[in-house]
Design a protein around this motif. Structure first.
Motif, mmCIF file in Angstrom:
data_model
loop_
_atom_site.group_PDB
_atom_site.id
_atom_site.type_symbol
_atom_site.label_atom_id
_atom_site.label_comp_id
_atom_site.label_asym_id
_atom_site.label_seq_id
_atom_site.Cartn_x
_atom_site.Cartn_y
_atom_site.Cartn_z
ATOM 1 N N TYR A 1 0.810 -1.206 0.000
ATOM 2 C CA TYR A 1 0.000 0.000 0.000
ATOM 3 C C TYR A 1 0.844 1.256 0.000
ATOM 4 O O TYR A 1 0.330 2.346 -0.208
ATOM 5 N N PHE B 1 3.052 1.893 -2.148
ATOM 6 C CA PHE B 1 3.325 2.291 -3.517
ATOM 7 C C PHE B 1 2.156 3.057 -4.092
ATOM 8 O O PHE B 1 1.026 2.805 -3.695
ATOM 9 N N PRO B 2 2.287 3.942 -5.072
ATOM 10 C CA PRO B 2 3.512 4.440 -5.662
ATOM 11 C C PRO B 2 4.302 5.297 -4.680
ATOM 12 O O PRO B 2 3.748 6.130 -3.987
ATOM 13 N N LEU B 3 5.623 5.088 -4.657
ATOM 14 C CA LEU B 3 6.431 5.604 -3.571
ATOM 15 C C LEU B 3 6.430 7.108 -3.459
ATOM 16 O O LEU B 3 6.463 7.643 -2.370
ATOM 17 N N LEU B 4 6.404 7.787 -4.600
ATOM 18 C CA LEU B 4 6.594 9.221 -4.517
ATOM 19 C C LEU B 4 5.286 9.986 -4.391
ATOM 20 O O LEU B 4 5.291 11.193 -4.369
ATOM 21 N N GLY B 5 4.179 9.278 -4.299
ATOM 22 C CA GLY B 5 2.925 9.954 -4.040
ATOM 23 C C GLY B 5 2.619 11.047 -5.036
ATOM 24 O O GLY B 5 2.419 10.788 -6.202
ATOM 25 N N PRO B 6 2.562 12.289 -4.557
ATOM 26 C CA PRO B 6 2.207 13.383 -5.461
ATOM 27 C C PRO B 6 3.327 13.812 -6.381
ATOM 28 O O PRO B 6 3.136 14.674 -7.219
ATOM 29 N N GLY B 7 4.505 13.256 -6.239
ATOM 30 C CA GLY B 7 5.587 13.679 -7.109
ATOM 31 C C GLY B 7 6.728 14.261 -6.300
ATOM 32 O O GLY B 7 6.531 14.864 -5.259
ATOM 33 N N LEU B 8 7.949 14.073 -6.773
ATOM 34 C CA LEU B 8 9.114 14.424 -5.969
ATOM 35 C C LEU B 8 9.195 15.927 -5.723
ATOM 36 O O LEU B 8 9.554 16.370 -4.629
ATOM 37 N N TYR C 1 -4.221 4.376 1.116
ATOM 38 C CA TYR C 1 -4.698 5.590 0.492
ATOM 39 C C TYR C 1 -5.623 5.177 -0.631
ATOM 40 O O TYR C 1 -5.324 4.234 -1.333
ATOM 41 N N PRO C 2 -6.722 5.798 -0.975
ATOM 42 C CA PRO C 2 -7.265 7.043 -0.454
ATOM 43 C C PRO C 2 -8.173 6.919 0.769
ATOM 44 O O PRO C 2 -8.650 7.933 1.236
#
Lengths: 422, 360
Positions: free
Chosen positions: B171, B173-180, B241-242
């Motif tokens: 859960y 993943f995706p590791l960077l979520g909203p973006g680096l 998430y969510p």
């Protein structure tokens, strides 16, 4: 003289200090938390909650209140009391239903021990399922780990009829059934927490149960039944087999016990790790062979999202224990027959699984196997994943399933004994 | 009879730091982190910790050179009036933060556990007990936190063990979520999560030696970062998430999910008990710090009586926010605005030190 006056002054200071602190402390001890206190004997614990659709979009709420004296050493003091009390109220939501029920039951109803939620199929197929559950979760007393069961008939009928003969206390029945589900996999593990995770178009499987008896369309082999179709005579009333398929907040279909098992097995981790099934005997037409299939390791799932259409390959390692050979074929000491049986089991499993996967893709258009969680690992940000829209592409995905079955034991006999005819 | 010299050692400092900062993993702070960083809230806390590491090391280096606390450093480099202004700013920031935090803890207790008890009453009880603890002095606070440190660690491990069966590593993943890029900006603006580690430097005169101070601070800081990352990751791993975005109090929900085996064991009361103890110590430290800062602005020497009056003021001010949503908005604004102050202060001091070294 100087010493005693100092002591006298100290004594005065100390007593003033004590009086001052008591003036602050005592009223606080009396005031703090007193608004929320309640004696345990004033509480009525609801152990099962049933929800049905009533006219005008209202809810018919059924509370099954447990009698704590039944099943305890206190039984002697309450000999004529039933193990539970069932109250049904029609209201707009659960909290108002509870307030109304408090006019009937002398104790204060609370949900701290509520572990099971029963929803009728009628409510599940209506658009009200989602808002009922979501508004329920807002209450602090409702736990997200509550089990959700969907029943063919009205929840109220199911609760009233569900009187297992050896379990007097209602919550014990559901508790024991839960342990069985974890092993056999014939029913999914469904609770509110899992439901709330699957709101973006995944398919969510809920336990399907009933007390009705339905004529199965054809006589099938064990697990191909849905709830109510298991042919029994004179047994405990409730049957929990198979699952209800819920997508985007509405129930759209049902699965048989075997299909539910495949759904559990193809998930990456967790439950359904051993069950007994029968397979056709490859060497003798019409006979069956009963094996126990055990899954020790997790399933290996590989998702390839580099193309327009996702490619999913699933590998399962199963260990089989051969328990019964009806056709008396020698699968034990004959090496080729062993391999033949293994291959035959693998083929049957793969065929049936692919049939189910195709059904999930075409009929339900959703992913009941949590493969989207594996797909998420291939993306770095959430936006990338949403832009790829795995769940939308799932009906077109290319799926390959491979089973690897190894027979590890044969019970306590070698080859089957034959009747010697002279 | 003097049993002790009134100073604390590394262990007490470690306990103080952990209760000041790591308790933030258990209140409404994860709500803010999840709002900004979606499922990468653990990464956000990690990055914030890394960002504030440099100013922290600069500050510790400065303190080693001059062997003095933050207040003396400020006086030495910026003079009487500017240091007074800086301390006043810190005081105001910390005061608003304590007020909102106290109110949020009270809201948690009121919403989840005691719905019919009035909020001012719970607020009164909390602040009264905290001021009683804080009144005893920094050494007592330090020793109590060291005492409870072992208990908190054991209970925390118990929580992780009992919820482990519900976690799923995927859960995260995706590791960077909203973006680096957004993560980096958010970690910059949220670094005042760990801001109190800079403020603890004011208490250097109370610590036995510089080695004790450095040991306590660095180990405490590492442990706080680890705990914040662990708990944020744990929330996402259990609830996904969510779904977790809609959840108001993730720590309390996590304790409800704790179970031995399959049946619900209702373990949340054990964890609530320990949490309340942690909350009282958390605010006791803040009250003491507030009183200290206030006394430094106006050069008051005996400042312990101030604690009760400050608690009273907090009691009055904490009645202002209507509910948790207003508090979260205020909190977010406060964290973003004070972050740069905490980040820049040690850098500015170091710059002044170099400048003074060059000219003298």
């Amino acid at each position: 003289m100087g010493a005693s006056s100092v002591e006298g002054a100290n004594f005065m200071k100390a007593s003033i200090l004590i009086i001052r602190s008591m003036v602050i402390w005592l009223p606080m001890l009396l005031m703090a938390g007193c608004a929320d206190r309640i004696e345990p004997e004033r509480l009525a614990h609801v152990v099962v909650l049933g929800l049905d659709l009533a006219e005008g979009g209202k809810l018919q709420v059924t509370f099954q209140i447990a009698n704590p004296q039944v099943g305890s050493t206190d039984r002697g003091q309450a000999e004529n009391e039933p193990p539970s009390d069932i109250v049904t109220i029609t209201a707009t939501d659960i909290l108002t239903a509870r307030e109304l029920a408090n006019t009937i039951i002398p104790r204060q109803i609370n949900f701290t021990h509520l572990q099971t939620l029963i929803i009728s199929e009628e409510l599940a197929r209506s658009p009200h399922l989602h808002d009922t559950i979501t508004s329920m979760v807002r209450l602090p007393e409702i736990r997200r780990e509550m089990n959700m069961i969907i029943t063919r008939e009205k929840a109220q009928v199911f609760i009233v009829k569900n009187k297992p003969r050896l379990e007097t206390r209602p919550h014990k029945y559901y508790e024991f059934m839960m342990d069985q589900w974890e092993i056999s996999g014939i029913v999914p593990l469904s609770n509110l927490n899992e439901y709330l995770k699957d709101l973006s178009g995944e398919v969510y499987l809920a336990i399907y149960a009933t007390t009705e008896r339905i004529e199965a369309p054809t006589f099938e082999f064990e697990a191909h039944y849905r709830a109510g179709e298991v042919p029994t005579k004179k047994a405990d009333p409730a049957q929990m087999v198979g699952s209800a398929v819920i997508r985007e907040g509405k129930m759209i279909g049902t699965l048989t016990g075997e299909e539910t098992r495949y759904a559990m097995m193809l998930k990456k981790q967790g439950k359904a790790h051993s069950h007994i099934t029968s397979f056709p005997d490859p060497l003798k037409e019409g006979e069956r062979v009963a094996v126990r299939l055990i899954r020790n390791e997790g399933t290996r799932i590989q998702v390839d999202v580099s193309d327009e259409v996702p490619k999913i390959s699933v590998e399962l390692q199963l260990y089989a224990q051969l328990w019964s050979i009806q056709g008396l074929t020698n699968y034990v000491t004959n090496k080729e027959n062993q391999l033949l049986l293994e291959r035959s089991i693998e083929e049957k499993l793969e065929r049936e699984t692919m049939k189910f996967v195709r059904r999930a893709q075409e009929e339900f258009r959703g992913d009941p196997f949590d493969w989207h969680t594996e797909a998420k690992k291939k993306f770095w940000t959430w936006n990338d994943y949403l832009r790829y829209d795995f769940l939308d592409k799932f009906p077109r995905a290319e799926v390959k399933v491979h089973y690897d079955v190894t027979i590890e034991s044969f019970g306590k006999q070698f080859e089957p004994a034959r009747v010697r005819k002279d | 009879m003097h049993i002790t010299d009134g100073k604390v050692g590394a262990r007490e400092l470690l306990g103080t730091v952990v209760f000041m900062i790591a308790m933030k993993a258990t209140d409404s702070t994860p709500d803010l982190l999840i709002y900004h960083a979606m499922n990468a809230s653990w990464l956000l806390s990690l990055l914030s910790g890394l960002i504030i590491l440099l100013p922290l090391l600069l500050l510790v280096g400065l303190m080693k050179k001059y062997n003095t606390g933050l207040h003396d450093l400020l006086l030495r480099f910026t003079g009487r009036w500017v240091s007074g202004a800086i301390v006043a700013l810190m005081f105001i920031g910390l005061f608003i933060s304590t007020t909102i935090n106290a109110r949020s803890y009270v809201d948690i207790v009121n919403t989840l556990f005691f719905p019919q008890t009035s909020i001012p009453l719970i607020l009164l009880s909390l602040l009264l007990f905290c001021s009683f603890v804080a009144n005893r002095g920094f050494e007592t606070i330090g020793r109590v936190t060291w005492l409870m440190f072992g208990v908190i660690m054991i209970v925390g491990t118990l929580l992780i063990l009992t919820t482990w069966q519900h976690t799923s590593f995927s859960y995260l993943f995706p590791l960077l979520g909203p973006g680096l890029d957004q993560l980096l900006w958010d970690s910059l603006t949220h670094s005042s999560l760990y801001g109190e580690i800079i403020l603890i430097a004011f208490f250097f005169p109370y610590v036995r030696s510089f080695q004790a101070y450095r040991g306590g601070i660095m180990i405490g800081f590492g442990l706080c970062v680890f705990l914040l990352v662990l708990f944020n990751a744990l929330y996402v791993m259990v609830f996904d998430y969510p779904a977790i975005e809609h959840m108001a109090y993730p720590y309390q929900q996590l304790t409800r999910a704790a179970s031995f085996g399959n049946k619900a064991a209702h373990l949340e009361s054990v964890f609530l008990f320990i949490w309340i103890i942690g909350a009282v110590l958390h605010f006791a430290i803040y009250l003491y710090l507030l009183a200290y800062l206030f006394s430094r602005i106006f050069k008051i020497h005996e400042f312990e009586p101030l604690i009760l009056s400050l608690a009273g003021m907090i009691l009055l001010m904490a009645g202002f926010p209507k509910n948790i949503i207003q508090q979260n908005i205020l909190r977010d604004w406060l964290i973003s605005s004070t972050s740069f102050m905490f980040l820049l202060l040690p850098i500015v001091l170091w710059g002044l030190h170099l400048w003074k070294g060059r000219t003298s």
